[in-house]
Design a protein around this motif. Structure first.
Motif, PDB file in Angstrom:
ATOM      1  N   THR B   5       0.839  -1.188   0.000  1.00 61.15           N
ATOM      2  CA  THR B   5       0.000   0.000   0.000  1.00 61.15           C
ATOM      3  C   THR B   5       0.876   1.239   0.000  1.00 61.15           C
ATOM      4  O   THR B   5       1.728   1.404   0.880  1.00 61.15           O
ATOM      5  N   GLN B   6       0.678   2.073  -0.984  1.00 56.27           N
ATOM      6  CA  GLN B   6       1.320   3.382  -0.990  1.00 56.27           C
ATOM      7  C   GLN B   6       0.223   4.374  -0.625  1.00 56.27           C
ATOM      8  O   GLN B   6      -0.742   4.561  -1.361  1.00 56.27           O
ATOM      9  N   LEU B   7       0.386   4.961   0.518  1.00 54.48           N
ATOM     10  CA  LEU B   7      -0.704   5.693   1.142  1.00 54.48           C
ATOM     11  C   LEU B   7      -1.051   6.994   0.434  1.00 54.48           C
ATOM     12  O   LEU B   7      -2.170   7.484   0.572  1.00 54.48           O
ATOM     13  N   ASP B   8      -0.126   7.557  -0.287  1.00 58.27           N
ATOM     14  CA  ASP B   8      -0.361   8.841  -0.942  1.00 58.27           C
ATOM     15  C   ASP B   8      -0.272   8.676  -2.448  1.00 58.27           C
ATOM     16  O   ASP B   8       0.739   8.230  -2.961  1.00 58.27           O
ATOM     17  N   SER B   9      -1.330   9.032  -3.154  1.00 58.90           N
ATOM     18  CA  SER B   9      -1.283   8.920  -4.611  1.00 58.90           C
ATOM     19  C   SER B   9      -0.501  10.086  -5.226  1.00 58.90           C
ATOM     20  O   SER B   9       0.133   9.940  -6.259  1.00 58.90           O
ATOM     21  N   GLN B  10      -0.573  11.254  -4.553  1.00 57.18           N
ATOM     22  CA  GLN B  10       0.170  12.422  -5.036  1.00 57.18           C
ATOM     23  C   GLN B  10       0.778  13.157  -3.855  1.00 57.18           C
ATOM     24  O   GLN B  10       0.144  13.281  -2.807  1.00 57.18           O
ATOM     25  N   VAL B  11       1.999  13.621  -4.055  1.00 57.13           N
ATOM     26  CA  VAL B  11       2.660  14.423  -3.027  1.00 57.13           C
ATOM     27  C   VAL B  11       3.234  15.666  -3.691  1.00 57.13           C
ATOM     28  O   VAL B  11       4.232  15.582  -4.420  1.00 57.13           O
ATOM     29  N   PRO B  12       2.604  16.810  -3.488  1.00 58.09           N
ATOM     30  CA  PRO B  12       3.188  18.062  -3.978  1.00 58.09           C
ATOM     31  C   PRO B  12       4.149  18.609  -2.933  1.00 58.09           C
ATOM     32  O   PRO B  12       3.852  18.575  -1.734  1.00 58.09           O
ATOM     33  N   GLY B 105       3.256  -1.388  -5.808  1.00 56.63           N
ATOM     34  CA  GLY B 105       2.218  -0.547  -5.251  1.00 56.63           C
ATOM     35  C   GLY B 105       1.587   0.300  -6.349  1.00 56.63           C
ATOM     36  O   GLY B 105       2.021   0.280  -7.503  1.00 56.63           O
ATOM     37  N   SER B 106       0.575   1.043  -5.974  1.00 57.38           N
ATOM     38  CA  SER B 106      -0.164   1.842  -6.940  1.00 57.38           C
ATOM     39  C   SER B 106       0.597   3.096  -7.358  1.00 57.38           C
ATOM     40  O   SER B 106       0.189   3.783  -8.285  1.00 57.38           O
ATOM     41  N   GLY B 107       1.684   3.392  -6.672  1.00 54.74           N
ATOM     42  CA  GLY B 107       2.524   4.508  -7.076  1.00 54.74           C
ATOM     43  C   GLY B 107       2.176   5.804  -6.353  1.00 54.74           C
ATOM     44  O   GLY B 107       1.035   6.038  -5.941  1.00 54.74           O
ATOM     45  N   THR B 108       3.189   6.639  -6.200  1.00 49.30           N
ATOM     46  CA  THR B 108       3.017   7.982  -5.650  1.00 49.30           C
ATOM     47  C   THR B 108       3.645   8.964  -6.617  1.00 49.30           C
ATOM     48  O   THR B 108       4.826   8.825  -6.960  1.00 49.30           O
ATOM     49  N   ARG B 109       2.831   9.912  -7.050  1.00 50.47           N
ATOM     50  CA  ARG B 109       3.350  10.935  -7.953  1.00 50.47           C
ATOM     51  C   ARG B 109       3.931  12.076  -7.129  1.00 50.47           C
ATOM     52  O   ARG B 109       3.207  12.756  -6.404  1.00 50.47           O
ATOM     53  N   LEU B 110       5.230  12.256  -7.238  1.00 52.73           N
ATOM     54  CA  LEU B 110       5.907  13.361  -6.556  1.00 52.73           C
ATOM     55  C   LEU B 110       5.979  14.532  -7.516  1.00 52.73           C
ATOM     56  O   LEU B 110       6.536  14.416  -8.612  1.00 52.73           O
ATOM     57  N   GLN B 111       5.365  15.635  -7.124  1.00 49.88           N
ATOM     58  CA  GLN B 111       5.336  16.838  -7.949  1.00 49.88           C
ATOM     59  C   GLN B 111       6.125  17.924  -7.224  1.00 49.88           C
ATOM     60  O   GLN B 111       5.669  18.456  -6.217  1.00 49.88           O
ATOM     61  N   VAL B 112       7.317  18.216  -7.728  1.00 52.41           N
ATOM     62  CA  VAL B 112       8.169  19.228  -7.094  1.00 52.41           C
ATOM     63  C   VAL B 112       7.919  20.564  -7.777  1.00 52.41           C
ATOM     64  O   VAL B 112       8.058  20.675  -8.992  1.00 52.41           O
TER      65      VAL B 112
END
Lengths: 117, 114
Positions: B5-12, B105-112
């Motif tokens: 489980t990747q708890l965050d789908s997106q992290v800005p 996992g479903s992945g987490t998109r890191l948006q810098v």
């Protein structure tokens, strides 16, 4: 550094047609894998191959799919009769058999985007 | 079988800020743990891996992750992110023996952001 290569980068086909996706693993690797990623979804395991036979496969890998290592360098994934839902990015990966710092690491190719119309 | 489980789908996050991408797994057997990164329109590249030994592992591009067996977690961290870290990050366990397939996992998109 050695790389896994895949061809073509993009394949467009009509529903019901057969497609063959090609991969050239890293030369001294002995484990080979196919994964797929439907757009916007997670990467899913399809099949692994070792010693000229399938070592494991997922429930996705049904009778429409087959894999082959026709010569000492290529590793192919064939889809016999493509469906719309087969549209995805297909990744090939290879892994060394044993030894070395990078044992247990799967090296991925850049992927083939398959579009079924 | 294992699941992840990747708890965050997106992290800005703003440039030069620290970041943590969370990963929890469940498995009835011992596992190896991997983090992969996927830059836009590219394939998957290994960031780091935990096989055994020290629970803090360091990877490429300044990333590190800590294996926590009691919490079954393998969170990814970077103390100061760059614009070029914008990508999708995947946590992937696999069994340490036998079955070698990775479970992503479903992945987490890191948006810098600048």
């Amino acid at each position: 550094e050695p790389e896994v290569t895949q061809t073509p980068s993009h394949q467009v086909t009509q529903m019901g047609q057969e497609v063959i996706l090609r991969c050239v693993p890293i030369s001294n690797h002995l484990y080979f894998y196919w994964y797929r990623q439907i757009l916007g979804q997670k990467v899913e395991f399809l099949v692994s191959f070792y010693n000229n036979e399938i070592s494991e496969k997922s429930e996705i890998f049904d009778d429409q799919f087959s894999v082959e290592r026709p010569d000492g360098s290529n590793f192919t994934l064939k889809i016999r009769s493509t469906k719309l839902e087969d549209s995805a990015m297909y990744f090939c990966a290879s892994q060394a058999a044993s030894g070395g710092l990078r044992y247990n690491e799967q090296f991925f190719g850049p992927g083939t985007r398959l579009t079924v119309l | 079988a294992q699941s992840v489980t990747q708890l965050d789908s997106q992290v800005p996050v703003f440039e030069e800020a620290p970041v943590e991408l969370r990963c929890n797994y469940s498995s009835s057997v011992s596992v190896y743990l991997f983090w992969y990164v996927q830059y836009p329109n590219q394939g998957l590249q290994l960031l780091l891996k935990y096989l055994s030994g020290s629970t803090l592992v360091k990877g490429i591009n300044g990333f590190e992750a800590e294996f926590n067996k009691s919490q079954t977690s393998f969170h990814l961290r970077k103390p100061s992110v760059h614009i070029s870290d914008t990508a999708e990050y995947f946590c992937a366990p696999r069994r340490d023996t036998g079955r070698r397939a990775l479970t992503f996992g479903s992945g987490t998109r890191l948006q810098v952001q600048p």
